[in-house]
Design a protein around this motif. Structure first.
Motif, mmCIF file in Angstrom:
data_model
loop_
_atom_site.group_PDB
_atom_site.id
_atom_site.type_symbol
_atom_site.label_atom_id
_atom_site.label_comp_id
_atom_site.label_asym_id
_atom_site.label_seq_id
_atom_site.Cartn_x
_atom_site.Cartn_y
_atom_site.Cartn_z
ATOM 1 N N ALA A 41 -20.195 1.215 -55.851
ATOM 2 C CA ALA A 41 -19.758 -0.148 -55.859
ATOM 3 C C ALA A 41 -18.556 -0.453 -55.001
ATOM 4 N N LYS A 42 -17.496 0.534 -55.361
ATOM 5 C CA LYS A 42 -16.305 0.256 -54.705
ATOM 6 C C LYS A 42 -16.123 0.334 -53.447
ATOM 7 N N VAL A 43 -17.020 1.235 -52.665
ATOM 8 C CA VAL A 43 -17.227 1.545 -51.272
ATOM 9 C C VAL A 43 -17.631 0.196 -50.723
ATOM 10 N N PHE A 44 -18.686 -0.064 -51.260
ATOM 11 C CA PHE A 44 -19.410 -1.508 -50.631
ATOM 12 C C PHE A 44 -18.314 -2.696 -50.691
ATOM 13 N N LEU A 45 -17.673 -2.966 -51.742
ATOM 14 C CA LEU A 45 -16.601 -4.046 -51.878
ATOM 15 C C LEU A 45 -15.510 -3.759 -50.747
ATOM 16 N N GLU A 46 -14.966 -2.481 -50.905
ATOM 17 C CA GLU A 46 -14.016 -2.146 -49.589
ATOM 18 C C GLU A 46 -14.418 -2.546 -48.312
ATOM 19 N N GLU A 47 -15.775 -2.346 -47.879
ATOM 20 C CA GLU A 47 -16.153 -2.447 -46.702
ATOM 21 C C GLU A 47 -16.444 -3.991 -46.383
ATOM 22 N N LEU A 48 -16.773 -4.816 -47.455
ATOM 23 C CA LEU A 48 -17.094 -6.150 -47.455
ATOM 24 C C LEU A 48 -15.869 -6.618 -47.342
ATOM 25 N N LYS A 49 -14.716 -6.282 -47.909
ATOM 26 C CA LYS A 49 -13.425 -6.841 -47.954
ATOM 27 C C LYS A 49 -12.797 -6.801 -46.648
ATOM 28 N N GLU A 50 -13.154 -5.693 -45.860
ATOM 29 C CA GLU A 50 -12.614 -5.505 -44.687
ATOM 30 C C GLU A 50 -13.442 -6.267 -43.404
ATOM 31 N N HIS A 51 -14.797 -6.418 -43.674
ATOM 32 C CA HIS A 51 -15.768 -7.073 -42.473
ATOM 33 C C HIS A 51 -16.116 -8.407 -42.960
ATOM 34 N N ALA A 52 -16.136 -8.867 -43.989
ATOM 35 C CA ALA A 52 -16.593 -10.169 -44.314
ATOM 36 C C ALA A 52 -15.463 -10.559 -45.457
ATOM 37 N N PRO A 53 -14.070 -10.689 -45.292
ATOM 38 C CA PRO A 53 -13.142 -10.680 -46.334
ATOM 39 C C PRO A 53 -13.411 -12.286 -47.118
ATOM 40 N N ASP A 54 -13.815 -13.432 -46.164
ATOM 41 C CA ASP A 54 -14.146 -14.481 -47.074
ATOM 42 C C ASP A 54 -15.175 -14.337 -47.916
ATOM 43 N N ILE A 55 -16.289 -13.845 -47.914
ATOM 44 C CA ILE A 55 -17.367 -13.340 -48.798
ATOM 45 C C ILE A 55 -16.859 -12.528 -49.947
ATOM 46 N N TYR A 56 -16.201 -11.828 -49.599
ATOM 47 C CA TYR A 56 -15.446 -10.677 -50.777
ATOM 48 C C TYR A 56 -14.532 -11.717 -51.912
ATOM 49 N N GLU A 57 -13.682 -12.530 -51.099
ATOM 50 C CA GLU A 57 -13.044 -13.195 -52.010
ATOM 51 C C GLU A 57 -13.510 -14.400 -52.935
ATOM 52 N N ILE A 58 -14.372 -14.890 -52.371
ATOM 53 C CA ILE A 58 -15.130 -16.006 -53.210
ATOM 54 C C ILE A 58 -15.983 -15.210 -54.224
ATOM 55 N N CYS A 59 -16.587 -14.149 -53.789
ATOM 56 C CA CYS A 59 -17.303 -13.494 -54.725
ATOM 57 C C CYS A 59 -16.417 -13.114 -55.967
ATOM 58 N N ALA A 60 -15.367 -12.391 -55.725
ATOM 59 C CA ALA A 60 -14.599 -11.707 -56.717
ATOM 60 C C ALA A 60 -13.899 -13.027 -57.465
ATOM 61 N N ARG A 61 -13.592 -14.047 -56.881
ATOM 62 C CA ARG A 61 -12.809 -15.326 -57.667
ATOM 63 C C ARG A 61 -14.281 -15.836 -58.542
ATOM 64 N N LEU A 62 -15.280 -15.927 -58.085
ATOM 65 C CA LEU A 62 -16.593 -16.443 -58.991
ATOM 66 C C LEU A 62 -16.768 -15.441 -60.061
ATOM 67 N N HIS A 63 -16.690 -14.056 -59.919
ATOM 68 C CA HIS A 63 -16.861 -12.936 -60.894
ATOM 69 C C HIS A 63 -15.612 -13.014 -61.807
ATOM 70 N N SER A 64 -14.614 -13.417 -61.412
ATOM 71 C CA SER A 64 -13.490 -13.253 -62.474
ATOM 72 C C SER A 64 -13.409 -14.437 -63.689
ATOM 73 N N LYS A 65 -14.279 -15.466 -63.332
ATOM 74 C CA LYS A 65 -14.189 -16.571 -64.307
ATOM 75 C C LYS A 65 -15.648 -16.709 -65.180
ATOM 76 N N ILE A 66 -16.495 -15.335 -64.929
ATOM 77 C CA ILE A 66 -17.656 -15.277 -65.794
ATOM 78 C C ILE A 66 -17.569 -14.696 -67.074
ATOM 79 N N THR A 67 -17.865 -15.244 -68.266
ATOM 80 C CA THR A 67 -17.472 -14.597 -69.437
ATOM 81 C C THR A 67 -18.707 -13.935 -70.009
#
Length: 334
Positions: A183-209
Motif C-alpha cells: 500500500a505505501k509503495v503505491f501511495l509513494e509513487e502516486l504522490k510523485e507522479h499524480a500528486p493531485d489525485i493523492y492529495e484529494i484522496c488522502a483528504r477524503l480518507h481522513s474525513k471518513i469515520t
C-alpha cells in the motif's frame, strides 16, 4: 495479503445481457456463478476490499466475504483514485493484490504461482503487473513490452498489423489490469507522479469515520481527476515489474470472447433455452425469455434475446456493441 476487487465496470459491450442495473460481473454466466463470485472464490486472502458502484450495494452484499471492507462510489473516477483509496484504508506494509471482478481465469495453479512471484517482488517494494501470454493478435487490449520481468514499455490498443507484429516478436503481453504492491509503495509513487489525485484522496480518507461499508459521495469524488492506474502511475514509475503469465485468462469484454467459453451443440451454436435450428452453425445465441428462437441457414451470428432488448450482429465484429448502445441511449430507448 489483501485482495482488492474492482467492481465498477458496466460491461457495455455485452448489452443487452449486461446493463447498468446488472453489469456483467454480477450475471450468473458460468455454473450458476457470477464472475464476481468466482473472483472472490479464487482469491483466498486474509482480507478483502471491494470497490463498487453505490447502485450495486445489494448485489455485492449477497456475495461479500465476511472479512471485507466495502467502498461504494456514487460516481466512478477510474482505477487510480479507487486503488488509492483502497491503499489508504490498508496498513502501509500490507501487500495488495488488485484484480477486476469481471475476468475469467481457468488455470488456478498457474494463477497461484503467478501471485506468489508477484508477492515476492512486492516485498521488495516493486509495483507488479501481470502480462498475459497472447494467443492471437488482439486489438482490444493494451500490451506490455517486456524483457523477462522488466517492463520496457506500455502500449495502447494497436491496429491489427501492429498486433500481429507484437505477437511475432514474442515479448509483448496483454495488459491484464491486475496488480500487486505494498500500500505505501503505491501511495509513494502516486504522490510523485499524480500528486493531485493523492492529495484529494488522502483528504477524503481522513474525513471518513465508517469502518466497513463506506459510501463515497458524488460531490467529494468529483473533486478527483478521473484517471487510470496505468496513466497515473504504472507508465511513469521506475519500480515496475511484470509477471508473464498463462492463466487461461479472458476479460470477457465482448461477445466474441464470451463465445469461446460457452458450451455448444453439435452445430457449434451456443446452448440456450428454446432454440430451434435448421442448417445453422457457429452462432452465439443467448435467450433469456421463454419465447423460442428459431433459425435457418444462419452462420457466424450473435443473437441475444432479453427483456432489455434484442441484439443481432456478426461474430468477429462485436466490439461495435458499445457504439450501438450509445446510439440506443441517444435515442432514449434505454
Amino acid at each position: 495479503m489483501r485482495t482488492v476487487i474492482l467492481c465498477g465496470g458496466s460491461g457495455t459491450r455485452l448489452w443487452p445481457i449486461s446493463t447498468n442495473k446488472l453489469p456483467k460481473q454480477f450475471i450468473k454466466i458460468f455454473e450458476n456463478e457470477s464472475l464476481f463470485e468466482k473472483t472472490v472464490k479464487r482469491n483466498k486472502s486474509d482480507s478483502f476490499t471491494i470497490i463498487a458502484n453505490s447502485n450495486h450495494q445489494d448485489l455485492v452484499k449477497n456475495s461479500l466475504p465476511d472479512n471485507a471492507l466495502a467502498l461504494y462510489e456514487e460516481v466512478g473516477r477510474n482505477t487510480a483514485p479507487a486503488i488509492a483509496l483502497a491503499c489508504l484504508f490498508a496498513e502501509p506494509e500490507e501487500i495488495l493484490l488488485v484484480v477486476p471482478s469481471d475476468h475469467l481465469i481457468n488455470k488456478q495453479d498457474n494463477y497461484t504461482q503467478a501471485i506468489a512471484q508477484a508477492k515476492a517482488f512486492a516485498q521488495e517494494d516493486k509495483l507488479v503487473t501481470f502480462g498475459i501470454q497472447p494467443t492471437h493478435p488482439e486489438t482490444g487490449y493494451g500490451y506490455i513490452e517486456a524483457n523477462g520481468n522488466d517492463v520496457l514499455s506500455f502500449k495502447e490498443k494497436p491496429d491489427l498489423e501492429t498486433a500481429k507484429s507484437y505477437l511475432a516478436k514474442g515479448n509483448y503481453f496483454w495488459n491484464s489490469g491486475m496488480f500487486c504492491f505494498k500500500a505505501k509503495v503505491f501511495l509513494e509513487e502516486l504522490k510523485e507522479h499524480a500528486p493531485d489525485i493523492y492529495e484529494i484522496c488522502a483528504r477524503l480518507h481522513s474525513k471518513i469515520t465508517d469502518k466497513n461499508h463506506i459510501v463515497l459521495k458524488e460531490e467529494k469524488l468529483k473533486q478527483i481527476r478521473s484517471e487510470s492506474i496505468d496513466y497515473a502511475v504504472m507508465e511513469k514509475s521506475k519500480r515496475v515489474k511484470v509477471i508473464p503469465s498463462d492463466l487461461g485468462w479472458s476479460d470477457l469484454g465482448s461477445f466474441d470472447s464470451l463465445y469461446e467459453h460457452l458450451t455448444f451443440d453439435t452445430d457449434k451454436n451456443t446452448k440456450t433455452k428454446n432454440l430451434v435450428s435448421i442448417d445453422s452453425q457457429n452462432n452465439l445465441i443467448i435467450n433469456e425469455l421463454d419465447s423460442p428462437i428459431a433459425l435457418f441457414d444462419v452462420e457466424n451470428m450473435i443473437i441475444v434475446n432479453t427483456k432489455e432488448g434484442v441484439l443481432f450482429g456478426k461474430r468477429g465484429e462485436s466490439q461495435k456493441v458499445k457504439d450501438l448502445l450509445q446510439k440506443i441511449k441517444e435515442n432514449k430507448l434505454t
